[in-house]
Design an enzyme around this catalytic site. Structure first.
Site, PDB file in Angstrom:
ATOM      1  N   ARG A  24       0.836  -1.216   0.000  1.00  0.00           N
ATOM      2  CA  ARG A  24       0.000   0.000   0.000  1.00  0.00           C
ATOM      3  C   ARG A  24       0.871   1.268   0.000  1.00  0.00           C
ATOM      4  NH1 ARG A  24      -3.830  -0.662   4.885  1.00  0.00           N
ATOM      5  NH2 ARG A  24      -2.065  -1.833   5.705  1.00  0.00           N
ATOM      6  N   LYS A  36     -20.255   3.333  -7.099  1.00  0.00           N
ATOM      7  CA  LYS A  36     -19.565   2.067  -7.355  1.00  0.00           C
ATOM      8  C   LYS A  36     -19.363   1.813  -8.841  1.00  0.00           C
ATOM      9  CE  LYS A  36     -19.837   0.519  -3.124  1.00  0.00           C
ATOM     10  NZ  LYS A  36     -19.504  -0.474  -2.169  1.00  0.00           N
ATOM     11  N   GLU A  63     -30.204   5.327   5.658  1.00  0.00           N
ATOM     12  CA  GLU A  63     -29.550   6.609   5.450  1.00  0.00           C
ATOM     13  C   GLU A  63     -30.485   7.455   4.588  1.00  0.00           C
ATOM     14  OE1 GLU A  63     -27.671   6.394   2.054  1.00  0.00           O
ATOM     15  OE2 GLU A  63     -26.947   8.451   2.098  1.00  0.00           O
ATOM     16  N   HIS A 117     -21.139  11.844   7.900  1.00  0.00           N
ATOM     17  CA  HIS A 117     -19.838  11.963   7.233  1.00  0.00           C
ATOM     18  C   HIS A 117     -19.126  13.269   7.490  1.00  0.00           C
ATOM     19  CE1 HIS A 117     -20.879   8.342   5.120  1.00  0.00           C
ATOM     20  NE2 HIS A 117     -19.582   8.231   4.966  1.00  0.00           N
TER      21      HIS A 117
END
Ligand code: GLN
Ligand code: ZN
Length: 751
Positions: free
Chosen positions: A14, A107, A659, A688
């Protein structure tokens, strides 16, 4: 010949993640970030070259996301970022800065990778910025590799853009194709010979306008003096193939693992002059290929072998890098796995066998090992557990014994929660200190007792805070969990966790999906100890927190040697065991999270109904042991639920928390139109942001919800779990939430 659609970029340790994070914290400068990037690219090209891959890409690297790169390439960033340049603009779009919001992400089809959604309007303008693609091509060339250049195709770019003014992004096709023409010319000038255009939008349900755009685009682009490959993946793209074979492109990449193309499609390509990039090695899952089967499959294709390239089914971005660092995995389980680099070897061996070329000693050894591992996989007792299979076959507990309309009044009476009960979604802040505790324990540096005491201390503190704030239904806080899927994965039989199997989710965020390799069962209770401890500290109800079977599967690498329905239902039985144990231990409310319920929906319309049936049945099976008086909650977030209301209803949860605040309450309409009759916690604030919602703001949100739901059915909670927030923010926000609720309650009661 072998061809790799794309290669991961975050780095096998990473490295890119850590470099990016240092750069954002201003601990390294742009030059240093670039150095890390260059090192990684070089290493990744080397791996592919060493594996003997013939077609290697450049421009599959990205600092954040390839769609974001394309926004830069086409010069079509939204106006508000116009005051910035270079990486400042790039990262402002990616993450926001003091003066800018980040662009939205979603996505990448049905993967867990997120891309940035371009925002276009009727007045959007496009102009070419090709520096990145050219620089990377030259970098590879300096390194002795002539790459193909990867770009997102124009049809996918426009199809995945969001309109800001109701105009259709595809209406920009002519202009955008003009920019791509210019790009191809420029690439040609610097010596590029092949360009891969990724067009995964072509696997979506066919749309006449998109298909027409496809035809127009590639008719024009194919005229250029370059070899163009149009890459599709994740499903069949038969309608697109029919069009593409008549355009002057060079090759078509097809996913031959997920969604078989029709026979006609394969014949059409074989009859045309096109190369077929045959995606036979699964690019988004981690199991070894059955090499013999793949070879046989290729040999049965109608394609002229001279015009066939062997490739993964999609970019290897969706799998971890290498098994090299997996020291803790059971060696036999490891022998069933192939991460990106192991897949490169498979490609080479499959290609050689397909062409009846002889294998050298090393490849012979790998090939033999592949045969042995595949044979073992068919019968290993690590994978196949007769008792689980029989239990599933015999299972008759598939739903709850009483209807929701009868259950709910019983539960309300027994649980005694007030009108508009307040609660949270499960997790509380995961502080640095807590992460250290878990890490020390995992590394064997902290004793079991110390660890337990530490977690209990945090639970006690969380219970105290919730009581002080005045919440009605409490949670234990999920402090023992690093991740809602990995935590349970670790404890289930049939599931393995890698040490270093990281996959990019977005930007610098990576996930390490559990690997479901065998029949799944639950050897012992997984959450009871923590939940019952929390319950022992308070007289208010504490919700037990579990992750549901659908989400467990959708966020894992799922075995490919068993029908998905069997796997999901085995998982459901494992969750059901936990539900039963929690109930036996006196827990009266159990939440079974299905955050990823929507994510597994198939891309093709004709497959959706059977997925939905399997997912709903699995959820119901998981909660079936609950007595009528045990209240079952579920939770969902960050997907569009408007079109699956019947499925949500069919899941038959007593309470669903969702949500709603983050997406501007759009979801409320779906519930209203559906006349949803069970209890609902429609999130009243977005979790968030570090901004603490005021009491007035929450009051307004509650009122909005009361225009949709009867007060009797409404719960008050945040949008999602609070693990990313600080305690300070959490306490203030929840206090405001409780105060606002009390106000509304007193008004309702007076009326
Ligand atoms: N119970 C989980 C939490 O609160 C739910 C997380 C999620 O929905 N993604 O963290
Ligand atoms: Zn959530």
């Amino acid at each position: 010949m072998t061809y790799v659609i794309g290669y991961p970029r975050i780095g096998e340790q990473r490295e890119l993640k850590f470099a990016l994070e240092s750069f954002w914290q201003k601990r390294i400068d742009e030059e240093e970030l670039e150095r890390v990037a260059r090192r990684l690219k070089k290493r990744h090209w080397d791996y592919q070259r060493q594996a003997g891959i013939d077609y290697i890409s450049s421009n599959d690297f990205s600092y954040y996301d390839q769609m974001l790169d394309t926004i830069q390439m086409l010069g079509c960033w939204p106006k508000e970022y116009g005051d910035l340049v270079g990486l400042d603009r790039y990262f402002a779009m990616a993450r926001g800065d003091r003066n800018h919001r980040a662009l939205g992400m979603t996505k990448w089809l049905n993967t867990n990778y997120h891309y940035f959604v371009p925002k276009l309007g009727a007045h959007s303008q496009f102009s070419l910025n090709l520096e990145k693609a050219i620089a990377e091509f030259k970098e590879a060339l300096d390194h002795g590799i002539k790459t193909k250049v990867n770009l997102i195709g124009p049809v996918t770019f426009l199809s995945f853009s969001r309109s800001i003014d109701g105009s259709d992004p595809l209406d920009h096709l002519d202009q955008v194709v003009g920019v791509y023409e210019e790009a191809l010319d420029r690439l040609g000038e610097v010596g590029v010979q092949m360009v891969q255009l990724d067009e995964p939008a072509l696997v979506l349900d066919p749309d006449p306008k998109r298909l027409l755009a496809l035809q127009k685009a590639y008719q024009r682009l194919g005229e250029r003096d370059l070899d163009l490959v149009v890459a599709t993946y994740f499903e069949r793209a038969d309608e697109a193939v029919e069009i593409l074979v008549d355009t002057p492109i060079w090759g078509i990449a097809l996913d031959l693992v997920h969604g078989q193309p029709s026979k006609e499609s394969l014949q059409r390509i074989a009859r045309s002059d096109k190369y077929l990039i045959a995606g036979v090695v699964d690019g988004r899952n981690i199991w070894i290929s059955d090499i013999d089967k793949k070879v046989e499959y290729l040999q049965n294709l109608p394609q002229d072998p001279k015009k066939l390239l062997v490739s993964p089914s999609c970019s290897l971005l969706h799998v971890p890098y290498t098994l090299r660092y997996e020291e803790a995995l059971d060696p036999q389980i490891k022998s069933w796995l192939a991460f990106a680099n192991e897949k490169l070897d498979e490609l080479r061996i499959i290609d050689k066998l397909y062409r009846s070329h002889s294998l050298n000693d090393e490849d012979m050894r790998l090939y033999e090992a592949n045969r042995v591992a595949n044979e073992a996989r068919k019968s290993s007792t690590k994978i196949h557990d007769q008792a689980i299979q029989e239990r599933l076959k015999a299972n008759s507990l598939t739903e709850r014994s009483m209807k929701a309309e009868q259950r709910l009044p019983l539960q309300r009476e027994l649980l005694g929660y007030p009108l508009l009960p307040t609660t949270t979604i499960g997790s509380f802040p995961q502080t640095q200190e807590l992460r250290k505790v878990r890490k020390a324990y995992r590394a064997g540096k902290m004793s079991q007792e110390r660890y337990k005491a530490k977690i209990q201390e945090l639970i006690a503190q969380a219970i105290q805070i919730q009581e002080d704030v005045g919440l009605d239904v409490l949670v234990h806080g999920e402090f023992e969990r690093n991740d809602m899927v990995e935590y349970f994965g670790q404890m289930l039989k049939g599931v393995a966790i890698s040490q270093n199997g990281w996959v990019q989710s977005y930007g610098s965020r990576c996930v390490k999906p559990p690997m479901i390799y065998g029949d799944v069962s639950r050897p012992r209770a997984m959450s009871v100890e923590w939940i019952t401890y929390a319950q022992s500290l308070t007289s208010r109800p504490v919700k037990g927190m579990l992750t549901g079977p659908v989400t467990m599967l959708n966020w894992s690498f799922v075995r490919d040697d068993l029908d998905k329905e069997q796997i999901m239902k085995q998982m459901a039985l494992a969750v059901a065991d936990e539900v039963a144990d929690l109930q036996r231990a006196g827990i009266q409310i159990i939440q079974v999270d299905e955050a990823a319920f929507k994510e597994g929906y198939p891309l093709k319309k004709e497959k959706r109904q059977s997925y939905e049936k399997m997912a709903v049945e699995s959820f119901k099976m998981a909660v079936a042991p609950a007595k009528p008086t045990t209240q079952i909650h579920t939770h969902m977030c960050y997907s569009d639920f408007n079109d699956i209301m019947p499925a949500i209803d069919a899941m038959d949860a007593d309470v669903i928390s969702i949500e709603t605040a983050r997406n501007g309450n759009r979801l409320l309409e779906a519930f209203r139109d559906y006349h949803y009759q069970k209890e609902v916690g429609a999130g009243v604030y977005d979790i968030h942001s570090a901004r603490v919602p005021s009491k007035e703001e929450i009051l307004k949100q509650i009122e909005d919800r009361l225009s949709v739901f009867s007060a009797r059915l409404l719960w008050i909670n945040p949008d999602c779990g609070l693990k990313t927030r600080s305690w300070e923010e959490v306490i203030l926000a929840l206090r405001n939430m409780v105060e606002a609720t009390k106000d509304v309650r007193s008004r309702i009661i007076k009326v």
